[in-house]
Write a protein that holds these residues in place. Structure first.
Motif, PDB file in Angstrom:
ATOM      1  N   SER A 203      -8.903  -4.677  -0.612  1.00 42.89           N
ATOM      2  CA  SER A 203      -7.554  -5.139  -0.243  1.00 42.89           C
ATOM      3  C   SER A 203      -7.161  -4.603   1.124  1.00 42.89           C
ATOM      4  CB  SER A 203      -6.534  -4.686  -1.288  1.00 42.89           C
ATOM      5  OG  SER A 203      -6.751  -5.309  -2.521  1.00 42.89           O
ATOM      6  N   LEU A 204      -7.381  -3.322   1.348  1.00 43.97           N
ATOM      7  CA  LEU A 204      -6.997  -2.715   2.623  1.00 43.97           C
ATOM      8  C   LEU A 204      -7.774  -3.309   3.794  1.00 43.97           C
ATOM      9  CD1 LEU A 204      -6.696   0.989   1.411  1.00 43.97           C
ATOM     10  CD2 LEU A 204      -4.811  -0.429   2.266  1.00 43.97           C
ATOM     11  N   ILE A 205      -9.076  -3.532   3.589  1.00 44.03           N
ATOM     12  CA  ILE A 205      -9.900  -4.134   4.648  1.00 44.03           C
ATOM     13  C   ILE A 205      -9.361  -5.517   5.021  1.00 44.03           C
ATOM     14  CG2 ILE A 205     -12.180  -5.142   5.112  1.00 44.03           C
ATOM     15  CD1 ILE A 205     -13.402  -2.742   3.604  1.00 44.03           C
ATOM     16  N   GLU A 206      -8.806  -6.223   4.016  1.00 40.06           N
ATOM     17  CA  GLU A 206      -8.266  -7.570   4.242  1.00 40.06           C
ATOM     18  C   GLU A 206      -6.775  -7.550   4.575  1.00 40.06           C
ATOM     19  OE1 GLU A 206      -9.339  -9.503   0.592  1.00 40.06           O
ATOM     20  OE2 GLU A 206     -11.428  -9.800   1.214  1.00 40.06           O
ATOM     21  N   TYR A 207      -6.213  -6.357   4.833  1.00 36.44           N
ATOM     22  CA  TYR A 207      -4.786  -6.168   5.143  1.00 36.44           C
ATOM     23  C   TYR A 207      -3.871  -6.630   4.005  1.00 36.44           C
ATOM     24  CZ  TYR A 207      -6.954  -6.178   9.804  1.00 36.44           C
ATOM     25  OH  TYR A 207      -7.774  -5.948  10.878  1.00 36.44           O
ATOM     26  N   ASN A 259      -1.581   7.567  -5.776  1.00 38.84           N
ATOM     27  CA  ASN A 259      -0.927   7.556  -4.461  1.00 38.84           C
ATOM     28  C   ASN A 259      -1.737   8.353  -3.443  1.00 38.84           C
ATOM     29  OD1 ASN A 259       1.326   6.034  -5.316  1.00 38.84           O
ATOM     30  ND2 ASN A 259       2.328   7.858  -6.122  1.00 38.84           N
ATOM     31  N   GLN A 260      -2.245   9.511  -3.865  1.00 37.40           N
ATOM     32  CA  GLN A 260      -3.092  10.321  -2.978  1.00 37.40           C
ATOM     33  C   GLN A 260      -4.382   9.576  -2.629  1.00 37.40           C
ATOM     34  OE1 GLN A 260      -3.192  13.605  -5.804  1.00 37.40           O
ATOM     35  NE2 GLN A 260      -2.302  14.982  -4.290  1.00 37.40           N
ATOM     36  N   LEU A 261      -4.946   8.910  -3.637  1.00 32.91           N
ATOM     37  CA  LEU A 261      -6.192   8.163  -3.436  1.00 32.91           C
ATOM     38  C   LEU A 261      -6.023   7.087  -2.370  1.00 32.91           C
ATOM     39  CD1 LEU A 261      -9.106   7.376  -4.425  1.00 32.91           C
ATOM     40  CD2 LEU A 261      -7.977   5.771  -5.962  1.00 32.91           C
ATOM     41  N   VAL A 262      -4.976   6.281  -2.496  1.00 38.26           N
ATOM     42  CA  VAL A 262      -4.751   5.196  -1.535  1.00 38.26           C
ATOM     43  C   VAL A 262      -4.464   5.755  -0.151  1.00 38.26           C
ATOM     44  CG1 VAL A 262      -3.287   3.230  -0.944  1.00 38.26           C
ATOM     45  CG2 VAL A 262      -4.048   3.532  -3.288  1.00 38.26           C
ATOM     46  N   SER A 263      -3.746   6.850  -0.099  1.00 41.75           N
ATOM     47  CA  SER A 263      -3.467   7.493   1.187  1.00 41.75           C
ATOM     48  C   SER A 263      -4.764   7.909   1.891  1.00 41.75           C
ATOM     49  CB  SER A 263      -2.565   8.707   0.963  1.00 41.75           C
ATOM     50  OG  SER A 263      -2.349   9.397   2.161  1.00 41.75           O
ATOM     51  N   LEU A 264      -5.699   8.495   1.135  1.00 40.21           N
ATOM     52  CA  LEU A 264      -6.994   8.881   1.711  1.00 40.21           C
ATOM     53  C   LEU A 264      -7.795   7.649   2.149  1.00 40.21           C
ATOM     54  CD1 LEU A 264      -8.139  11.753  -0.707  1.00 40.21           C
ATOM     55  CD2 LEU A 264      -7.648  11.983   1.737  1.00 40.21           C
ATOM     56  N   LEU A 265      -7.783   6.606   1.318  1.00 40.64           N
ATOM     57  CA  LEU A 265      -8.509   5.381   1.677  1.00 40.64           C
ATOM     58  C   LEU A 265      -7.966   4.801   2.986  1.00 40.64           C
ATOM     59  CD1 LEU A 265      -8.899   3.626  -1.802  1.00 40.64           C
ATOM     60  CD2 LEU A 265     -10.753   4.523  -0.377  1.00 40.64           C
ATOM     61  N   LYS A 266      -6.645   4.756   3.119  1.00 40.30           N
ATOM     62  CA  LYS A 266      -6.041   4.241   4.355  1.00 40.30           C
ATOM     63  C   LYS A 266      -6.443   5.104   5.547  1.00 40.30           C
ATOM     64  CE  LYS A 266      -1.770   2.702   4.361  1.00 40.30           C
ATOM     65  NZ  LYS A 266      -0.311   2.587   4.124  1.00 40.30           N
ATOM     66  N   GLN A 267      -6.428   6.405   5.344  1.00 43.61           N
ATOM     67  CA  GLN A 267      -6.791   7.329   6.433  1.00 43.61           C
ATOM     68  C   GLN A 267      -8.222   7.097   6.894  1.00 43.61           C
ATOM     69  OE1 GLN A 267      -6.196  11.511   5.410  1.00 43.61           O
ATOM     70  NE2 GLN A 267      -7.860  12.108   6.776  1.00 43.61           N
ATOM     71  N   TYR A 268      -9.163   7.019   5.940  1.00 45.80           N
ATOM     72  CA  TYR A 268     -10.575   6.879   6.316  1.00 45.80           C
ATOM     73  C   TYR A 268     -10.881   5.490   6.866  1.00 45.80           C
ATOM     74  CZ  TYR A 268     -11.062  11.245   3.679  1.00 45.80           C
ATOM     75  OH  TYR A 268     -10.918  12.526   3.223  1.00 45.80           O
ATOM     76  N   SER A 274      -7.552   0.512  13.029  1.00 43.64           N
ATOM     77  CA  SER A 274      -6.282   1.252  13.021  1.00 43.64           C
ATOM     78  C   SER A 274      -5.148   0.481  12.341  1.00 43.64           C
ATOM     79  CB  SER A 274      -5.878   1.622  14.447  1.00 43.64           C
ATOM     80  OG  SER A 274      -5.738   0.448  15.225  1.00 43.64           O
ATOM     81  N   LYS A 275      -5.251  -0.857  12.273  1.00 44.73           N
ATOM     82  CA  LYS A 275      -4.186  -1.660  11.653  1.00 44.73           C
ATOM     83  C   LYS A 275      -4.052  -1.405  10.153  1.00 44.73           C
ATOM     84  CE  LYS A 275      -5.766  -5.543  13.435  1.00 44.73           C
ATOM     85  NZ  LYS A 275      -5.910  -6.983  13.737  1.00 44.73           N
ATOM     86  N   ILE A 276      -5.123  -0.878   9.538  1.00 39.14           N
ATOM     87  CA  ILE A 276      -5.099  -0.631   8.090  1.00 39.14           C
ATOM     88  C   ILE A 276      -4.053   0.430   7.729  1.00 39.14           C
ATOM     89  CG2 ILE A 276      -6.466   0.330   6.160  1.00 39.14           C
ATOM     90  CD1 ILE A 276      -8.887  -1.208   7.356  1.00 39.14           C
ATOM     91  N   ILE A 281       1.846  -0.525   0.270  1.00 35.02           N
ATOM     92  CA  ILE A 281       1.352  -0.430  -1.109  1.00 35.02           C
ATOM     93  C   ILE A 281       2.373  -1.089  -2.040  1.00 35.02           C
ATOM     94  CG2 ILE A 281       0.498   1.161  -2.887  1.00 35.02           C
ATOM     95  CD1 ILE A 281      -0.959   1.239  -0.106  1.00 35.02           C
ATOM     96  N   THR A 282       1.908  -1.782  -3.061  1.00 34.81           N
ATOM     97  CA  THR A 282       2.820  -2.335  -4.064  1.00 34.81           C
ATOM     98  C   THR A 282       2.519  -1.696  -5.425  1.00 34.81           C
ATOM     99  OG1 THR A 282       1.312  -4.185  -4.437  1.00 34.81           O
ATOM    100  CG2 THR A 282       3.116  -4.555  -2.912  1.00 34.81           C
ATOM    101  N   HIS A 283       3.559  -1.629  -6.250  1.00 33.02           N
ATOM    102  CA  HIS A 283       3.434  -1.033  -7.577  1.00 33.02           C
ATOM    103  C   HIS A 283       3.744  -2.074  -8.644  1.00 33.02           C
ATOM    104  CE1 HIS A 283       3.072   3.252  -6.357  1.00 33.02           C
ATOM    105  NE2 HIS A 283       3.682   2.794  -5.270  1.00 33.02           N
TER     106      HIS A 283
END
Length: 329
Positions: A203-207, A259-268, A274-276, A281-283
């Motif tokens: 999902s993140l790779i595809e924005y 939440n921590q997991l997604v934060s790390l994924l976005k960081q890496y 950089s646009k990622i 995030i949606t809940h």
């Protein structure tokens, strides 16, 4: 830390075209083993094993563990079985408990019978952290479990009970590995039952906004595939008689919430694009059958199998993200 690996041995990997199974096949072939892969491709993928098909030490048997004849054919001359074949996913088991039971219980029993009759030396099987059920005790220790929360969890606990009975009555050497939220290369990001890490990463790779079930505070002991490979080798080779007939947590012994997991994924992932970093995030609603928190004690595995995890969450995610970036683009 280096550890001794299975080598120059005939090994059967059931579910060998799946995520964990294909990684085991790859590692076993690199260590000069003869590898038999049994898979019906219901969830396994041909592309996961494509590169092995030209290897003279690899043999694919297209078959189903629900068929005892297929199991008997697969174990011929085999010294070690790494039993990975199963229908995973809590939601899938809630939607179709009958098929989950047929594969995970009936198929597992077929494999035990076939291995017993073929006099297989060691049988290592994939158990599950879902067995801890409604127990709120943290960290999870192998001898304290609760009541199951899903049909999938029931089936994986039944596997442990059957393994105990076969060890007791037939003298088989069986070891179960309770996997905790395994992730890494070859894990499928698509489909209704895809695991969180590959799904979020794609999902993140595809924005696109990753969907987190609940408020994101549910926590897991996310376990990189290389730790799982290590545990399979250790369990298959241990000469510690105290370890035979046991189940072991297969994890890192640390936890992170979603939440921590997604934060790390976005960081890496932002290191690649950089646009990622700007993807929101949606809940959504909580998912039925989910355990709120999961954290393993790995003391027993450290003590009896000499297990030392090679990857914590940050190390594992960096490698996984790199693989996904190269393979999902």
């Amino acid at each position: 830390m280096p550890y001794t690996k299975i080598s120059h041995t005939k090994v059967l990997v059931t579910g060998g075209a799946g995520f964990i199974g294909s990684n085991l096949c790859d590692d076993l072939l690199q260590n000069k083993n003869q590898v038999i892969c049994l898979d019906n491709f219901s969830t396994g993928k041909k592309e996961n094993i494509e590169k092995f098909l030209r290897d003279k030490n690899f043999k694919l048997i297209t078959g189903d563990i629900r068929n005892l004849d297929d199991c008997r054919k697969a174990v011929e001359g085999v010294e070690i079985v790494l039993q990975q074949a199963a229908l995973g996913s809590v939601p899938r088991s809630l939607n179709d408990p009958i098929t989950t039971n047929e594969v995970n219980v009936g198929g597992f029993l077929n494999m035990l019978v076939a291995a017993r009759d073929a006099k297989v030396k060691r049988f290592v099987y994939a158990a599950s952290s879902s067995t801890y059920g409604d127990s709120t005790v943290l960290p999870k220790t192998e001898d304290v479990i609760g009541k199951p929360l899903s049909p999938y969890a029931v089936t994986k606990y039944v596997n442990e009970l059957y393994a105990h009975v076969f060890g007791l009555n037939y003298g088989m050497q069986l070891i179960g590995l309770r996997y905790f939220n395994v992730y890494g290369r070859n894990q499928d990001p698509d489909g209704a039952y895809a695991a969180a890490i590959p799904k979020f990463t794609k999902s993140l790779i595809e924005y696109k906004s990753p969907l987190i079930n609940g408020n994101g505070t549910n926590s897991r002991d996310f376990t990189y595939i290389d730790n799982v490979i290590q545990m399979n080798h250790l369990a298959a080779l241990t000469q510690n008689t105290e370890a035979i007939g046991q189940v072991f947590n297969t994890a890192v012994g640390e936890r992170a919430d979603l939440n921590q997991l997604v934060s790390l994924l976005k960081q890496y992932l932002s290191n690649y694009d950089s646009k990622i970093a700007d993807v929101e995030i949606t809940h959504g609603p909580e998912r039925a059958g989910d355990i709120p928190h999961s954290l393993a004690s790995i003391e027993k595995a450290e003590r009896l199998l000499r297990y030392i995890p090679s990857h914590n969450l940050e190390q594992g995610l960096k490698e996984a993200v790199d693989w996904y970036w190269k393979n999902l683009k």
